[in-house]
Design an enzyme around this catalytic site. Structure first.
Site, PDB file in Angstrom:
ATOM      1  N   TYR A  40       0.830  -1.217   0.000  1.00  0.00           N
ATOM      2  CA  TYR A  40       0.000   0.000   0.000  1.00  0.00           C
ATOM      3  C   TYR A  40       0.868   1.272   0.000  1.00  0.00           C
ATOM      4  O   TYR A  40       0.596   2.231  -0.719  1.00  0.00           O
ATOM      5  CB  TYR A  40      -0.899  -0.069   1.235  1.00  0.00           C
ATOM      6  CG  TYR A  40      -1.941   1.008   1.377  1.00  0.00           C
ATOM      7  CD1 TYR A  40      -3.131   0.961   0.658  1.00  0.00           C
ATOM      8  CD2 TYR A  40      -1.762   2.064   2.282  1.00  0.00           C
ATOM      9  CE1 TYR A  40      -4.106   1.932   0.823  1.00  0.00           C
ATOM     10  CE2 TYR A  40      -2.730   3.033   2.459  1.00  0.00           C
ATOM     11  CZ  TYR A  40      -3.906   2.974   1.723  1.00  0.00           C
ATOM     12  OH  TYR A  40      -4.862   3.935   1.897  1.00  0.00           O
ATOM     13  N   LYS A  91       0.854   4.042  -2.819  1.00  0.00           N
ATOM     14  CA  LYS A  91       0.456   5.427  -2.515  1.00  0.00           C
ATOM     15  C   LYS A  91       1.582   6.422  -2.796  1.00  0.00           C
ATOM     16  O   LYS A  91       1.312   7.583  -3.119  1.00  0.00           O
ATOM     17  CB  LYS A  91      -0.029   5.523  -1.068  1.00  0.00           C
ATOM     18  CG  LYS A  91      -1.390   4.831  -0.829  1.00  0.00           C
ATOM     19  CD  LYS A  91      -2.460   5.306  -1.796  1.00  0.00           C
ATOM     20  CE  LYS A  91      -3.869   5.077  -1.286  1.00  0.00           C
ATOM     21  NZ  LYS A  91      -4.883   5.436  -2.312  1.00  0.00           N
TER      22      LYS A  91
HETATM   23  P1  NAI Z   1     -13.504   2.193   1.649  1.00  0.00           P
HETATM   24  O1  NAI Z   1     -12.988   0.787   1.715  1.00  0.00           O
HETATM   25  O2  NAI Z   1     -14.519   2.629   2.641  1.00  0.00           O
HETATM   26  O3  NAI Z   1     -14.076   2.480   0.179  1.00  0.00           O
HETATM   27  C1  NAI Z   1     -13.356   2.119  -0.961  1.00  0.00           C
HETATM   28  C2  NAI Z   1     -14.323   1.963  -2.119  1.00  0.00           C
HETATM   29  O4  NAI Z   1     -13.540   1.608  -3.289  1.00  0.00           O
HETATM   30  C3  NAI Z   1     -15.343   0.841  -1.909  1.00  0.00           C
HETATM   31  O5  NAI Z   1     -16.642   1.314  -2.216  1.00  0.00           O
HETATM   32  C4  NAI Z   1     -14.886  -0.237  -2.873  1.00  0.00           C
HETATM   33  O6  NAI Z   1     -15.934  -1.051  -3.378  1.00  0.00           O
HETATM   34  C5  NAI Z   1     -14.245   0.599  -3.979  1.00  0.00           C
HETATM   35  N1  NAI Z   1     -13.313  -0.198  -4.778  1.00  0.00           N
HETATM   36  C6  NAI Z   1     -12.372  -1.064  -4.348  1.00  0.00           C
HETATM   37  N2  NAI Z   1     -11.756  -1.636  -5.383  1.00  0.00           N
HETATM   38  C7  NAI Z   1     -12.317  -1.118  -6.509  1.00  0.00           C
HETATM   39  C8  NAI Z   1     -12.097  -1.322  -7.891  1.00  0.00           C
HETATM   40  N3  NAI Z   1     -11.178  -2.201  -8.335  1.00  0.00           N
HETATM   41  N4  NAI Z   1     -12.843  -0.623  -8.775  1.00  0.00           N
HETATM   42  C9  NAI Z   1     -13.787   0.250  -8.342  1.00  0.00           C
HETATM   43  N5  NAI Z   1     -14.028   0.485  -7.036  1.00  0.00           N
HETATM   44  C10 NAI Z   1     -13.305  -0.191  -6.133  1.00  0.00           C
HETATM   45  O7  NAI Z   1     -12.187   3.103   1.687  1.00  0.00           O
HETATM   46  P2  NAI Z   1     -11.970   4.645   2.131  1.00  0.00           P
HETATM   47  O8  NAI Z   1     -11.458   4.647   3.503  1.00  0.00           O
HETATM   48  O9  NAI Z   1     -13.154   5.445   1.777  1.00  0.00           O
HETATM   49  O10 NAI Z   1     -10.745   5.021   1.185  1.00  0.00           O
HETATM   50  C11 NAI Z   1     -10.889   5.735  -0.038  1.00  0.00           C
HETATM   51  C12 NAI Z   1      -9.513   6.075  -0.585  1.00  0.00           C
HETATM   52  O11 NAI Z   1      -8.787   6.839   0.376  1.00  0.00           O
HETATM   53  C13 NAI Z   1      -8.645   4.848  -0.888  1.00  0.00           C
HETATM   54  O12 NAI Z   1      -7.847   5.109  -2.025  1.00  0.00           O
HETATM   55  C14 NAI Z   1      -7.772   4.753   0.341  1.00  0.00           C
HETATM   56  O13 NAI Z   1      -6.587   4.053   0.092  1.00  0.00           O
HETATM   57  C15 NAI Z   1      -7.557   6.223   0.655  1.00  0.00           C
HETATM   58  N6  NAI Z   1      -7.176   6.491   2.035  1.00  0.00           N
HETATM   59  C16 NAI Z   1      -8.005   6.169   3.091  1.00  0.00           C
HETATM   60  C17 NAI Z   1      -7.621   6.448   4.387  1.00  0.00           C
HETATM   61  C18 NAI Z   1      -8.488   6.134   5.570  1.00  0.00           C
HETATM   62  O14 NAI Z   1      -8.012   6.343   6.707  1.00  0.00           O
HETATM   63  N7  NAI Z   1      -9.699   5.671   5.424  1.00  0.00           N
HETATM   64  C19 NAI Z   1      -6.311   7.071   4.668  1.00  0.00           C
HETATM   65  C20 NAI Z   1      -5.541   7.368   3.507  1.00  0.00           C
HETATM   66  C21 NAI Z   1      -5.965   7.088   2.239  1.00  0.00           C
END
Ligand code: NAI
Length: 251
Positions: free
Chosen positions: A151, A155
């Site tokens: 990851y 990132k």
């Molecule tokens: P989450 O797991 O709640 O939501 C991620 C969404 O992406 C889900 O709806 C999932 O179905 C969708 N997804 C996954 N693989 C996919 C694919 N191949 N094609 C289309 N959609 C896909 O995650 P969250 O927390 O909302 O994270 C969103 C972004 O922010 C991600 O890129 C994550 O790495 C990044 N992020 C999140 C942090 C956190 O603390 N929650 C911190 C830093 C970055």
């Protein structure tokens, strides 16, 4: 506020979490929004909760033909495309000696290949119209985080992609930036708590205590930064990564 009146925005991984919060913010400010996510019915359900015009599109961002079809559909159904938020993401945490090739490939494919494919698909429209905004989701984990070799590499890769596309696409009126969140309360971090066998509230509390502003982040915190970078107010900013982490990475 209506900074996105007349604009069409695509947000990947927007069925929930940060993506949904961002889609809602852009929609509240006047954008027509395409909610892109793996499961079309979940994407449609999320789109149905947004104000204004919104559609749900089922698409795996790591699949080239699926991405091309999704972008064609958005341009046709929403009559254009102006903003792309590459937010879709997954984690497959493991210490190196336990990390499988699948753990590595899945994370690289969704974050890096996904952002590459989506941006490549929109660029022809953006270049033609000499206008476009791309915001990629990086993470504080880009700076290194135990159990996240895959990851963190993805990132930080997103930051390199962002800088390079900023250089390549700047002459065409296209801004490319990234937002790097710290700990945001979503199902992704709830799943981390579960993996660590911790209570969700206890895990959030622990992260809040270690943060200079003494709270965890919420999807709205990230949505505000993404909306700014997607707006015309940020037209002299490109290739940058904005850390939105309550000062957490300073500690
Ligand atoms: P989450 O797991 O709640 O939501 C991620 C969404 O992406 C889900 O709806 C999932 O179905 C969708 N997804 C996954 N693989 C996919 C694919 N191949 N094609 C289309 N959609 C896909 O995650 P969250 O927390 O909302 O994270 C969103 C972004 O922010 C991600 O890129 C994550 O790495 C990044 N992020 C999140 C942090 C956190 O603390 N929650 C911190 C830093 C970055």
């Amino acid at each position: 506020m209506s900074r996105f009146e007349g604009r069409v925005a695509v947000v990947t991984g927007a069925a929930r979490g940060i993506g949904f919060g961002t889609a809602r913010r852009l929609a509240e400010e006047g954008a027509a929004v395409a909610v892109v996510d793996l499961d079309e019915s979940a994407a449609e359900e999320a789109a149905g909760r947004l104000p204004g015009t919104a559609i749900g599109v089922g698409c795996d961002v790591a699949n080239a033909s699926g991405v091309a079809d999704a972008i064609s559909r958005v341009v046709e159904e929403l009559a254009g495309i102006h903003v792309l938020v590459n937010n879709a993401g997954v984690t497959r945490d493991n210490l190196l000696f336990k990390m499988t090739e699948d753990d590595w490939d899945v994370v690289m494919n969704v974050h890096l290949r996904g952002a590459f494919l989506m941006t490549r698909a929109v660029q022809q429209h953006f270049v033609e119209q000499r206008y476009g905004k791309v915001v990629n989701l990086s993470s504080v984990s880009a700076l290194g985080n135990r159990g996240q070799a895959n990851y963190a590499a993805a990132k930080m890769g997103v930051q390199g992609l962002t800088r390079t596309l900023g250089i390549e696409l700047g002459p065409f009126g296209i801004n490319v930036n990234a937002v790097a969140p710290g700990f945001i309360a979503t199902e992704m971090t709830d799943a981390t708590a579960a993996r660590l066998k911790m209570d969700v509230e206890e895990f959030r509390q622990l992260n809040a205590e270690g943060n200079p502003v003494k709270r965890v982040g919420f999807p709205e915190d990230i949505a505000a930064a993404v909306a700014f970078l997607s707006s015309d107010e940020a037209s002299y900013i490109t290739g940058q990564t904005l850390y939105v982490d309550g000062g957490g990475k300073l500690g």
